[in-house]
Design a protein around this motif. Structure first.
Motif, PDB file in Angstrom:
ATOM      1  N   THR A  68       0.838  -1.197   0.000  1.00  0.00           N
ATOM      2  CA  THR A  68       0.000   0.000   0.000  1.00  0.00           C
ATOM      3  C   THR A  68       0.870   1.243   0.000  1.00  0.00           C
ATOM      4  O   THR A  68       2.049   1.211   0.363  1.00  0.00           O
ATOM      5  N   HIS A  71      -1.319   8.168  -0.199  1.00  0.00           N
ATOM      6  CA  HIS A  71      -1.203   9.301  -1.115  1.00  0.00           C
ATOM      7  C   HIS A  71      -1.450  10.600  -0.341  1.00  0.00           C
ATOM      8  O   HIS A  71      -1.912  10.601   0.799  1.00  0.00           O
ATOM      9  N   LYS A  75      -5.508   8.905   1.628  1.00  0.00           N
ATOM     10  CA  LYS A  75      -6.045   7.560   1.468  1.00  0.00           C
ATOM     11  C   LYS A  75      -4.932   6.556   1.172  1.00  0.00           C
ATOM     12  O   LYS A  75      -3.929   6.906   0.551  1.00  0.00           O
ATOM     13  N   ASP A  76      -5.134   5.334   1.631  1.00  0.00           N
ATOM     14  CA  ASP A  76      -4.209   4.249   1.322  1.00  0.00           C
ATOM     15  C   ASP A  76      -4.594   3.638  -0.020  1.00  0.00           C
ATOM     16  O   ASP A  76      -5.740   3.244  -0.216  1.00  0.00           O
ATOM     17  N   HIS A  77      -3.620   3.571  -0.929  1.00  0.00           N
ATOM     18  CA  HIS A  77      -3.851   2.997  -2.252  1.00  0.00           C
ATOM     19  C   HIS A  77      -3.066   1.690  -2.379  1.00  0.00           C
ATOM     20  O   HIS A  77      -1.911   1.611  -1.946  1.00  0.00           O
ATOM     21  N   GLY A  99      -5.620   3.754  -8.335  1.00  0.00           N
ATOM     22  CA  GLY A  99      -6.461   4.895  -7.985  1.00  0.00           C
ATOM     23  C   GLY A  99      -5.743   6.215  -7.893  1.00  0.00           C
ATOM     24  O   GLY A  99      -6.361   7.241  -7.589  1.00  0.00           O
ATOM     25  N   ARG A 100      -4.450   6.224  -8.146  1.00  0.00           N
ATOM     26  CA  ARG A 100      -3.688   7.467  -8.104  1.00  0.00           C
ATOM     27  C   ARG A 100      -3.467   7.972  -9.523  1.00  0.00           C
ATOM     28  O   ARG A 100      -3.216   7.175 -10.433  1.00  0.00           O
TER      29      ARG A 100
END
Length: 423
Positions: A68, A71, A75-77, A99-100
């Motif tokens: 993970t 960001h 949030k953890d991506h 998701g980034r």
């Protein structure tokens, strides 16, 4: 067959020690022994735990452990590891942050093929993934590659890098760490002549032996002292029957590890004795400082014999890169052809493997490159590891490299902006 027998003998020795450690650990945990708590039982359990783990790690590829990423949005991506190109001797992989938004900096990390896996650069990847799209060369263990896949020497390594650069395209910034520095320089020069449009924007060489004779070390002295015949006789074995690469001539990882350990035998012995005592007191853990270091240090991989021998002969003995006399598939590679790729070198003042002077020699070879496209940095007090993974990397070198990347993110033909961090 003689060399296959010696390979199997080393594996048998490793396997036996792993079994002895597991047996001691199991015996010490026998319920009946709990009725007689004795320090010897605790010591046996601790010795077994440390011994089993150590010898087990020698044949296991470490996990990247990058799952993970937090960001700036808080949030953890998830981090997915995608295979971009798959080859017999190594893959090109990408650390994709789910998701980034795609980051503007596309970085190709060229990992060493010098006895350890690409995971040796785990902390380097973690530091760059913050604001870069990170790709890395993930080299395979030669013992797992069938003989039918053919040879793999320094020329093949160079051509792999050429293919990886072509795949990523011209908006790429390449960072080569240690051993691959001279071959990455050669791959860039190869592209400069064969496919200029595929050249990367910048090339950063960190602690690599571009000219091993510039500042001799124990490593370069060893290469000078021994003959190629002596190396082949003493270092090369054939993979035994346990692995897919049975019969392949290799420089075994276990043999490399024995050499590594012997160089600092007293320090390693003390470290393991202290770890056994910590385990006996219940103070050791899966992620303590000892296990974090040795889980990576002990995980070694075999190199193909032709890659190891050609590296010693052509890079160290004959100094083909340093003399600008390197040849790939019969075609001379002229480093002077590099005229648009910005080149930066990074060295550590206390590097005893690739001493200061060996890497910066690359800038002198780039005769076709304007001074405004060249930069160098010498990190005071830094050793070999520190210049790509330690505090020196995090606090000083990484910001310099990212600034260098940003200063050279325009079109390759542009020669307007000078590098402010040039030394």
């Amino acid at each position: 067959m003689r060399m296959m027998s010696s390979y199997d003998l080393m594996e048998t020795f490793r396997n036996t020690n792993q079994w002895m450690g597991a047996s001691a650990k199991a015996l010490a945990s026998y319920p009946a022994l709990s009725m007689v708590p004795h320090p010897a039982v605790q010591w046996m359990a601790a010795w077994g735990e440390v011994t089993e783990r150590s010898f087990k790690r020698m044949v296991a590829k470490p996990d990247w452990g990058i799952r993970t990423y937090t960001h700036e949005d808080g949030k953890d991506h998830l981090v997915e590891i995608d295979t971009v190109l798959e080859r017999d001797f190594g893959n090109l992989i990408h650390f994709r942050v789910v998701g980034r938004p795609v980051q503007p900096r596309r970085v190709l990390l060229v990992a060493p093929m010098s006895g350890h896996y690409a995971t040796l650069l785990r902390s380097t990847v973690k530091s760059l993934i913050v604001n870069c799209e990170v790709y890395i060369t993930d080299w395979h263990n030669a013992r797992d590659i069938p003989v039918s896949a053919g040879k793999f020497d320094v020329e093949d390594y160079t051509l792999y890098l050429v293919d990886f650069m072509r795949e990523l395209g011209p908006d790429t910034h390449v960072i080569a760490v240690c051993q691959p520095a001279p071959l990455t320089l050669a791959a860039t020069a190869y592209l400069a002549e064969a496919d200029p449009a595929a050249q990367p924007r910048s090339l950063t060489l960190i602690g690599g032996p571009v000219d091993p004779d510039a500042t001799p070390t124990d490593v370069t002295d060893f290469g000078r002292r021994v003959t190629m015949g002596q190396l082949e006789q003493s270092m090369i074995q054939r993979v035994g029957f346990k692995y897919k690469g049975v019969g392949r001539a290799v420089y075994p990882g276990l043999l490399q590890l024995a050499s590594f350990m012997s160089m600092n035998a007293e320090r390693h012995t003390t470290a393991f004795n202290e770890q056994i005592l910590r385990a006996a007191r219940g103070e050791a853990g899966d992620h303590d400082a000892h296990n974090r270091f040795y889980d990576e240090y002990l995980a070694v991989m075999d190199m193909t014999a032709e890659f190891y021998l050609s590296t010693v002969e052509r890079i160290f003995k004959n100094r083909e890169i340093a003399r600008n006399a390197f040849v790939v598939e019969g075609k001379p590679v002229d480093i002077g052809k590099i005229d648009s790729v910005a080149v930066m070198t990074v060295e550590g003042a206390k590097d005893d493997i690739s001493a200061p002077g060996q890497c910066i020699a690359a800038l002198g070879l780039c005769t076709g490159l304007a001074d405004s496209k060249k930069a160098s940095h010498l990190e005071p007090g830094a050793g070999h590891y520190g210049i790509f993974a330690g505090k020196s990397w995090r606090d000083n070198i990484r910001p310099l490299v990212l600034n260098f990347i940003d200063a050279n993110s325009g079109k390759p033909a542009t020669r307007k902006a000078a590098n402010k961090n040039a030394a």
